[in-house]
Write a protein that holds these residues in place. Structure first.
Motif, PDB file in Angstrom:
ATOM      1  N   LEU A 374     -78.759 -98.237 -81.003  1.00  0.00           N
ATOM      2  CA  LEU A 374     -78.091 -97.032 -80.513  1.00  0.00           C
ATOM      3  C   LEU A 374     -76.571 -97.150 -80.534  1.00  0.00           C
ATOM      4  CD1 LEU A 374     -78.795 -94.241 -79.179  1.00  0.00           C
ATOM      5  CD2 LEU A 374     -78.469 -95.379 -76.975  1.00  0.00           C
ATOM      6  N   LEU A 389     -72.115 -94.130 -79.558  1.00  0.00           N
ATOM      7  CA  LEU A 389     -73.551 -94.127 -79.821  1.00  0.00           C
ATOM      8  C   LEU A 389     -73.851 -93.436 -81.138  1.00  0.00           C
ATOM      9  CD1 LEU A 389     -74.825 -93.176 -76.239  1.00  0.00           C
ATOM     10  CD2 LEU A 389     -74.189 -95.432 -77.152  1.00  0.00           C
ATOM     11  N   GLY A 391     -77.182 -91.824 -83.560  1.00  0.00           N
ATOM     12  CA  GLY A 391     -78.480 -91.238 -83.278  1.00  0.00           C
ATOM     13  C   GLY A 391     -79.493 -91.322 -84.393  1.00  0.00           C
ATOM     14  N   ASP A 392     -80.367 -90.320 -84.421  1.00  0.00           N
ATOM     15  CA  ASP A 392     -81.550 -90.355 -85.271  1.00  0.00           C
ATOM     16  C   ASP A 392     -81.376 -89.598 -86.580  1.00  0.00           C
ATOM     17  OD1 ASP A 392     -81.304 -87.986 -83.892  1.00  0.00           O
ATOM     18  OD2 ASP A 392     -83.448 -87.708 -83.581  1.00  0.00           O
ATOM     19  N   PHE A 398     -76.875 -87.069 -83.906  1.00  0.00           N
ATOM     20  CA  PHE A 398     -78.010 -86.885 -83.009  1.00  0.00           C
ATOM     21  C   PHE A 398     -78.648 -85.523 -83.244  1.00  0.00           C
ATOM     22  CE2 PHE A 398     -75.913 -90.264 -80.758  1.00  0.00           C
ATOM     23  CZ  PHE A 398     -76.924 -90.923 -80.053  1.00  0.00           C
ATOM     24  N   LEU A 406     -81.444 -88.468 -74.563  1.00  0.00           N
ATOM     25  CA  LEU A 406     -80.806 -89.765 -74.377  1.00  0.00           C
ATOM     26  C   LEU A 406     -79.405 -89.663 -73.790  1.00  0.00           C
ATOM     27  CD1 LEU A 406     -81.905 -91.563 -77.658  1.00  0.00           C
ATOM     28  CD2 LEU A 406     -83.014 -91.592 -75.429  1.00  0.00           C
ATOM     29  N   LEU A 456     -79.004 -99.372 -72.635  1.00  0.00           N
ATOM     30  CA  LEU A 456     -78.920 -98.999 -74.053  1.00  0.00           C
ATOM     31  C   LEU A 456     -80.057 -99.593 -74.858  1.00  0.00           C
ATOM     32  CD1 LEU A 456     -75.051 -99.225 -74.464  1.00  0.00           C
ATOM     33  CD2 LEU A 456     -76.447 -97.178 -74.142  1.00  0.00           C
ATOM     34  N   ALA A 459     -82.792 -97.060 -74.251  1.00  0.00           N
ATOM     35  CA  ALA A 459     -82.494 -95.848 -75.026  1.00  0.00           C
ATOM     36  C   ALA A 459     -82.728 -96.073 -76.513  1.00  0.00           C
ATOM     37  CB  ALA A 459     -81.062 -95.403 -74.772  1.00  0.00           C
ATOM     38  N   SER A 460     -82.385 -97.268 -77.001  1.00  0.00           N
ATOM     39  CA  SER A 460     -82.619 -97.579 -78.415  1.00  0.00           C
ATOM     40  C   SER A 460     -84.109 -97.554 -78.747  1.00  0.00           C
ATOM     41  CB  SER A 460     -82.052 -98.955 -78.754  1.00  0.00           C
ATOM     42  OG  SER A 460     -80.636 -98.973 -78.659  1.00  0.00           O
ATOM     43  N   LEU A 463     -85.213 -94.076 -79.007  1.00  0.00           N
ATOM     44  CA  LEU A 463     -84.693 -93.425 -80.219  1.00  0.00           C
ATOM     45  C   LEU A 463     -85.652 -93.608 -81.363  1.00  0.00           C
ATOM     46  CD1 LEU A 463     -82.132 -91.961 -81.400  1.00  0.00           C
ATOM     47  CD2 LEU A 463     -81.350 -94.208 -82.098  1.00  0.00           C
TER      48      LEU A 463
END
Length: 463
Positions: A374, A389, A391-392, A398, A406, A456, A459-460, A463
């Motif tokens: 992330l 950060l 994202g995807d 993001f 997130l 994080l 969160a990763s 993700l």
């Protein structure tokens, strides 16, 4: 729920919803039927307690103000009481002053960057920036350069929310609701290398590129129209953006070549945040004016100031010249006494040394976060760091869902649940930022880094 069963936070939130307008906040989201405020009740050391008794590490130093944390209140109370017993108020107005402001101005001159000898006091950072602009305009007008009515600032920069300072702030969402800016401002690139071409990792290459862009902008606007350039030694907005080697000396060269003034906005970076009295000293900055606030009183009272070089005061202090600018509460005796006590404590307790001793360890801990999927970049200096950060989406962006899940929810919620107050931006560049009190020891910095790592990492995985 009846009032007798409400928590202190719920009671205070309801009252605030009826009467209090918060800064930079969708105020309609709070109060009756809305979400609760985060209400800070007390502080001790590097910690704050909320209205319900939960304790948190203040990882933002009360929005970059509380350099000394919260345990020096008795000393500051003593300084305040001594001042109030002697003099509660007197303005710095019409050939009138008071001893505490005079003493503070002399003290600031001793620690200020080279050639900075004078101080104009104000109430906070935005007022300090407004003052820098007006002093610059007065300087040029007295020299016969009345066409110098423009400013140069940097993309993504934040310099305050009063109308003049807002003109120097590159955020359309903040500017556009209030119409055209009061100052015509040209924005140039900041010094963020993340996502740029590999050759920008070389300081010489990157500095040359930035200064060439700046010089082209100066020439396009007309050098004779530029009054000042304003920049932070480490730019806060956008995530603790540090400059490459040679950048600030390059700004000095261009300012001298084309005749405009160079302003270092040190509202956040002064008074130890980067391990020096002034953050610009870390980067060989030689500004004409320096704006400060926040840490000057360690958060114990409101105060701002614009520090002015001898080059400028030699012009604006000419016999008969009037600096027709001022604030009623500028250099208030109480705030000045507290600022003096803060500087005394910082010297006595070797606060700068603590930052210098611990900053390498914090840098190592923060850099390790880039191992997480992330985290795209970590940048900063001293006790001032941000994680950008990714994202995807292709290129690191993001999706709306990932941003909502997130950046807007999980990361700030988990940090708070773990007992850390940090800043989580949910704008064009999602960021997590820390600026812990300068009294923090290694164990506390490790605890901050551990909470960031755990949050994080979770969160990763999501993700």
């Amino acid at each position: 729920m009846t009032s007798s069963t409400r928590t202190p936070t719920e009671e205070l939130s309801a009252t605030a919803g009826r009467h209090l307008l918060l800064n930079m906040t969708p105020n309609g989201s709070f109060g009756q039927g809305g979400q609760d405020l985060f209400v800070v009740r007390s502080g001790e050391g590097p910690y704050v307690d909320d209205a319900d008794g939960r304790r948190y590490i203040d990882g933002l130093s009360g929005l970059y103000c509380c350099q000394l944390g919260y345990s020096y209140a008795p000393e500051f109370a003593d300084a305040a009481a001594r001042q109030l017993r002697e003099l509660c108020f007197s303005p710095l107005w019409s050939a009138s002053a008071h001893p505490t402001a005079i003493e503070l101005s002399e003290r600031l001159a001793r620690i200020a960057p080279v050639d900075i000898e004078h101080t104009f006091f104000s109430g906070g950072g935005a007022e300090a920036v407004e003052t820098a602009w007006k002093i610059a305009r007065r300087y040029h007008a007295l020299r016969g350069d009345s066409t110098r009515t423009k400013a140069i600032s940097r993309r993504g920069a934040y310099h305050g929310l009063t109308l003049g300072a807002l003109s120097l702030t590159d955020d359309p969402g903040l500017r556009e609701p209030y119409g055209p800016g009061a100052i015509e401002t040209r924005f140039v690139s900041n010094t963020n290398r993340f996502g740029l071409a590999p050759e920008c990792a070389d300081d010489d290459v990157y500095t040359a590129r930035l200064l060439a862009e700046l010089e082209a902008a100066i020439l396009a606007e007309g050098p004779e129209t530029i009054a000042l350039l304003i920049a932070e030694p480490v730019q806060n907005r956008g995530g603790c953006i540090t400059p490459p080697q040679g950048y600030w000396p390059g700004l000095r060269t261009l300012a001298d070549r084309y005749g405009f003034l160079l302003v270092a906005d040190e509202v956040i970076t002064a008074f130890g945040r980067l391990g020096e009295w002034f953050g610009g000293d870390c980067y060989a900055a030689r500004p004409d004016l320096v704006t400060v606030a926040k840490g000057i009183t360690a958060g114990y009272a409101p105060m701002g100031a614009t520090l002015v070089s001898s080059k400028v005061t030699e012009v604006i202090n000419r016999p008969g010249a009037v600096l027709n600018h001022g604030y009623t509460f500028a250099g208030h005796p109480l705030s000045a006494a507290i600022a003096l006590r803060s500087l005394e404590i910082m010297e006595r307790d070797r606060i700068l040394d603590n930052v210098r001793d611990q900053q390498g360890h914090l840098a190592t801990r923060m850099a390790a976060l880039t191992d997480l999927p992330l985290v795209g970049d970590v940048r900063g200096a001293g006790f001032f760091y941000a994680c950008e950060l990714v994202g995807d989406l292709e290129g690191g962006g993001f999706s709306d869902r990932a941003r909502a899940d997130l950046v807007a929810d999980l990361v700030p919620r988990r940090l708070r649940e773990a007992g850390l107050l940090a800043r989580v931006y949910n704008r064009a560049a999602p960021l997590v930022q820390i600026a812990p009190p300068l009294i923090s020891d290694r164990a506390l910095l490790d605890r901050i880094a551990d909470i960031l790592t755990d949050t994080l990492t979770e969160a990763s995985a999501r993700l």
